[in-house]
Design a protein around this motif. Structure first.
Motif, PDB file in Angstrom:
ATOM      1  N   LEU A   1       1.134  -1.600  -0.049  1.00 18.55           N
ATOM      2  CA  LEU A   1      -0.061  -0.451   0.224  1.00 18.55           C
ATOM      3  C   LEU A   1       1.135   1.300  -0.418  1.00 18.55           C
ATOM      4  CD1 LEU A   1      -2.780  -1.084   2.519  1.00 18.55           C
ATOM      5  CD2 LEU A   1      -2.646  -0.803   0.255  1.00 18.55           C
ATOM      6  N   SER A   2       1.980   1.486   0.921  1.00 18.24           N
ATOM      7  CA  SER A   2       2.513   2.663   0.633  1.00 18.24           C
ATOM      8  C   SER A   2       3.276   2.913  -0.194  1.00 18.24           C
ATOM      9  CB  SER A   2       3.755   2.651   2.064  1.00 18.24           C
ATOM     10  OG  SER A   2       4.331   1.383   2.587  1.00 18.24           O
ATOM     11  N   SER A   3       3.795   1.843  -0.953  1.00 16.64           N
ATOM     12  CA  SER A   3       4.728   1.927  -2.250  1.00 16.64           C
ATOM     13  C   SER A   3       3.942   2.313  -3.299  1.00 16.64           C
ATOM     14  CB  SER A   3       5.530   0.289  -2.719  1.00 16.64           C
ATOM     15  OG  SER A   3       5.124  -0.542  -2.799  1.00 16.64           O
ATOM     16  N   HIS A   4       2.511   2.415  -3.328  1.00 18.00           N
ATOM     17  CA  HIS A   4       1.429   1.718  -4.194  1.00 18.00           C
ATOM     18  C   HIS A   4       1.699   1.001  -5.348  1.00 18.00           C
ATOM     19  CE1 HIS A   4       0.217   6.444  -3.954  1.00 18.00           C
ATOM     20  NE2 HIS A   4       1.388   6.403  -3.009  1.00 18.00           N
ATOM     21  N   SER A   5       1.886  -0.321  -4.848  1.00 19.26           N
ATOM     22  CA  SER A   5       1.833  -1.823  -5.136  1.00 19.26           C
ATOM     23  C   SER A   5       0.357  -2.466  -5.255  1.00 19.26           C
ATOM     24  CB  SER A   5       3.011  -2.221  -4.721  1.00 19.26           C
ATOM     25  OG  SER A   5       3.951  -1.671  -5.298  1.00 19.26           O
ATOM     26  N   PHE A   6      -0.450  -2.025  -5.666  1.00 20.92           N
ATOM     27  CA  PHE A   6      -1.687  -1.832  -5.503  1.00 20.92           C
ATOM     28  C   PHE A   6      -2.010  -2.966  -6.642  1.00 20.92           C
ATOM     29  CE2 PHE A   6      -2.096   3.059  -5.107  1.00 20.92           C
ATOM     30  CZ  PHE A   6      -2.204   3.101  -3.509  1.00 20.92           C
ATOM     31  N   ASP A   7      -2.080  -2.561  -7.427  1.00 26.69           N
ATOM     32  CA  ASP A   7      -1.584  -4.779  -7.925  1.00 26.69           C
ATOM     33  C   ASP A   7      -1.578  -5.666  -7.451  1.00 26.69           C
ATOM     34  OD1 ASP A   7       0.643  -2.977  -8.199  1.00 26.69           O
ATOM     35  OD2 ASP A   7       0.860  -4.826 -11.086  1.00 26.69           O
ATOM     36  N   LYS A   8      -0.770  -5.307  -6.401  1.00 28.21           N
ATOM     37  CA  LYS A   8      -1.013  -7.035  -5.838  1.00 28.21           C
ATOM     38  C   LYS A   8      -1.196  -7.129  -4.429  1.00 28.21           C
ATOM     39  CE  LYS A   8       4.474  -6.340  -7.041  1.00 28.21           C
ATOM     40  NZ  LYS A   8       5.587  -5.546  -6.783  1.00 28.21           N
ATOM     41  N   VAL A   9      -2.527  -6.003  -3.925  1.00 26.51           N
ATOM     42  CA  VAL A   9      -2.636  -6.566  -2.738  1.00 26.51           C
ATOM     43  C   VAL A   9      -3.584  -7.586  -2.130  1.00 26.51           C
ATOM     44  CG1 VAL A   9      -5.060  -5.007  -1.101  1.00 26.51           C
ATOM     45  CG2 VAL A   9      -2.586  -4.058  -2.137  1.00 26.51           C
ATOM     46  N   ALA A  10      -4.772  -7.896  -3.544  1.00 28.72           N
ATOM     47  CA  ALA A  10      -5.250  -8.540  -3.582  1.00 28.72           C
ATOM     48  C   ALA A  10      -4.458 -10.070  -3.545  1.00 28.72           C
ATOM     49  CB  ALA A  10      -6.517  -9.073  -5.189  1.00 28.72           C
ATOM     50  N   ASP A  11      -3.611 -10.139  -4.178  1.00 28.53           N
ATOM     51  CA  ASP A  11      -2.702 -11.366  -4.366  1.00 28.53           C
ATOM     52  C   ASP A  11      -1.960 -11.630  -2.849  1.00 28.53           C
ATOM     53  OD1 ASP A  11      -3.565 -12.447  -6.128  1.00 28.53           O
ATOM     54  OD2 ASP A  11      -1.970 -11.952  -7.184  1.00 28.53           O
ATOM     55  N   ILE A  12      -1.556 -10.584  -1.776  1.00 28.39           N
ATOM     56  CA  ILE A  12      -1.141 -10.580  -0.443  1.00 28.39           C
ATOM     57  C   ILE A  12      -2.101 -11.282  -0.268  1.00 28.39           C
ATOM     58  CG2 ILE A  12       0.544  -9.202   0.887  1.00 28.39           C
ATOM     59  CD1 ILE A  12       1.621  -7.593  -1.959  1.00 28.39           C
ATOM     60  N   CYS A  13      -3.023 -10.386   0.120  1.00 29.03           N
ATOM     61  CA  CYS A  13      -4.504 -10.609   1.329  1.00 29.03           C
ATOM     62  C   CYS A  13      -4.729 -12.248   0.899  1.00 29.03           C
ATOM     63  CB  CYS A  13      -5.511  -8.994   1.226  1.00 29.03           C
ATOM     64  SG  CYS A  13      -5.184  -7.619   1.458  1.00 29.03           S
ATOM     65  N   ASP A  14      -4.818 -12.764  -0.389  1.00 30.58           N
ATOM     66  CA  ASP A  14      -4.899 -14.136  -0.392  1.00 30.58           C
ATOM     67  C   ASP A  14      -4.450 -15.186   0.203  1.00 30.58           C
ATOM     68  OD1 ASP A  14      -7.609 -13.037  -1.830  1.00 30.58           O
ATOM     69  OD2 ASP A  14      -6.798 -13.601  -3.838  1.00 30.58           O
ATOM     70  N   GLU A  15      -3.098 -14.993   0.090  1.00 32.41           N
ATOM     71  CA  GLU A  15      -2.318 -15.209   0.010  1.00 32.41           C
ATOM     72  C   GLU A  15      -1.842 -15.727   2.221  1.00 32.41           C
ATOM     73  OE1 GLU A  15       0.763 -18.599   0.549  1.00 32.41           O
ATOM     74  OE2 GLU A  15      -0.083 -17.759  -1.259  1.00 32.41           O
ATOM     75  N   LEU A  16      -2.724 -14.563   2.202  1.00 33.66           N
ATOM     76  CA  LEU A  16      -2.674 -14.223   4.421  1.00 33.66           C
ATOM     77  C   LEU A  16      -3.179 -14.812   4.722  1.00 33.66           C
ATOM     78  CD1 LEU A  16      -0.885 -10.671   3.772  1.00 33.66           C
ATOM     79  CD2 LEU A  16       0.418 -11.982   4.767  1.00 33.66           C
ATOM     80  N   ILE A  17      -4.762 -14.351   4.151  1.00 35.54           N
ATOM     81  CA  ILE A  17      -5.726 -14.798   4.725  1.00 35.54           C
ATOM     82  C   ILE A  17      -5.761 -16.481   4.424  1.00 35.54           C
ATOM     83  CG2 ILE A  17      -7.328 -15.800   2.883  1.00 35.54           C
ATOM     84  CD1 ILE A  17      -9.239 -13.624   4.758  1.00 35.54           C
ATOM     85  N   LEU A  18      -4.886 -17.353   3.452  1.00 33.65           N
ATOM     86  CA  LEU A  18      -4.618 -18.279   3.488  1.00 33.65           C
ATOM     87  C   LEU A  18      -4.089 -19.004   4.724  1.00 33.65           C
ATOM     88  CD1 LEU A  18      -5.139 -19.408  -0.417  1.00 33.65           C
ATOM     89  CD2 LEU A  18      -6.649 -19.883   1.278  1.00 33.65           C
TER      90      LEU A  18
END
Length: 197
Positions: free
Chosen positions: A10-27
């Protein structure tokens, strides 16, 4: 729960990675059996899917969120309103949903970037679909006032006929230049040579 990777994206504005990061973390978190639902950043997770236009995953995430959390998090509900408008192709509704909520500092960056990308996508679609279009229609599809929509279009090369309030679309220049990769040309030559012999 370590959300540092998400905060970095979020802080580096890599917004296209947010969904994948969240999906991986929630799993990862779910596999440990630790209760995470109360502190999970559902709104950011949902916005991440909307940002990359993954509406199916966004709908699945929304359906999996416990009702009590939906009721207690207005930002999550606001993010879902964007998703609903995208799903039903309610173009003006997308803008209203984005602009009708006071986003948290954590979400404001991804929302602003989403809106900018969405507006550009809509403008590109108008450019392809029309040769002339009335200003009010551009304003509707772009989520802007007629004055701002006209300014935006003119800045992007369109021209305005003031009496009729019609904009003439400037089609993008098509370049026919193609670069030939010499290695592909070599393989093609060898293949043709092989066929002939």
């Amino acid at each position: 729960m370590d959300l540092s990777q998400l905060h970095n994206a979020l802080s580096s504005h890599s917004f296209d990675k947010v969904a994948d990061i969240c999906d991986e973390l929630i799993l990862q978190v779910a596999s440990t059996g630790v209760a995470y639902q109360e502190e999970w950043p559902y709104a950011i997770h949902l916005l991440g899917h909307l940002y990359i236009n993954d509406l199916n995953s966004a709908r699945f995430l929304w359906k999996s969120v416990p009702q009590g959390i939906k009721e207690s998090r207005p930002e999550l509900v606001a993010a879902w309103k964007i998703g609903q408008c995208l799903w039903t192709k309610d173009y003006a509704g997308v803008y209203n949903a984005v602009q009708g909520f006071d986003w948290s500092p954590e979400a404001s960056g991804i929302v602003a970037s989403f809106l900018e990308n969405y507006r550009k996508k809509m403008f590109d679609l108008l450019t392809i679909a029309y040769s002339t279009i009335i200003v009010s229609d551009v304003a509707h599809f772009m989520g802007m006032s007629e004055e701002d929509a006209t300014k935006y279009a003119v800045e992007h090369g369109w021209s305005l006929d003031v009496p009729s309030k019609m904009l003439t679309v400037e089609k993008p220049k098509i370049t026919a230049e193609q670069k030939v990769d010499s290695s592909k040309l070599q393989r093609l030559t060898e293949f043709v040579f092989h066929l002939e012999n």
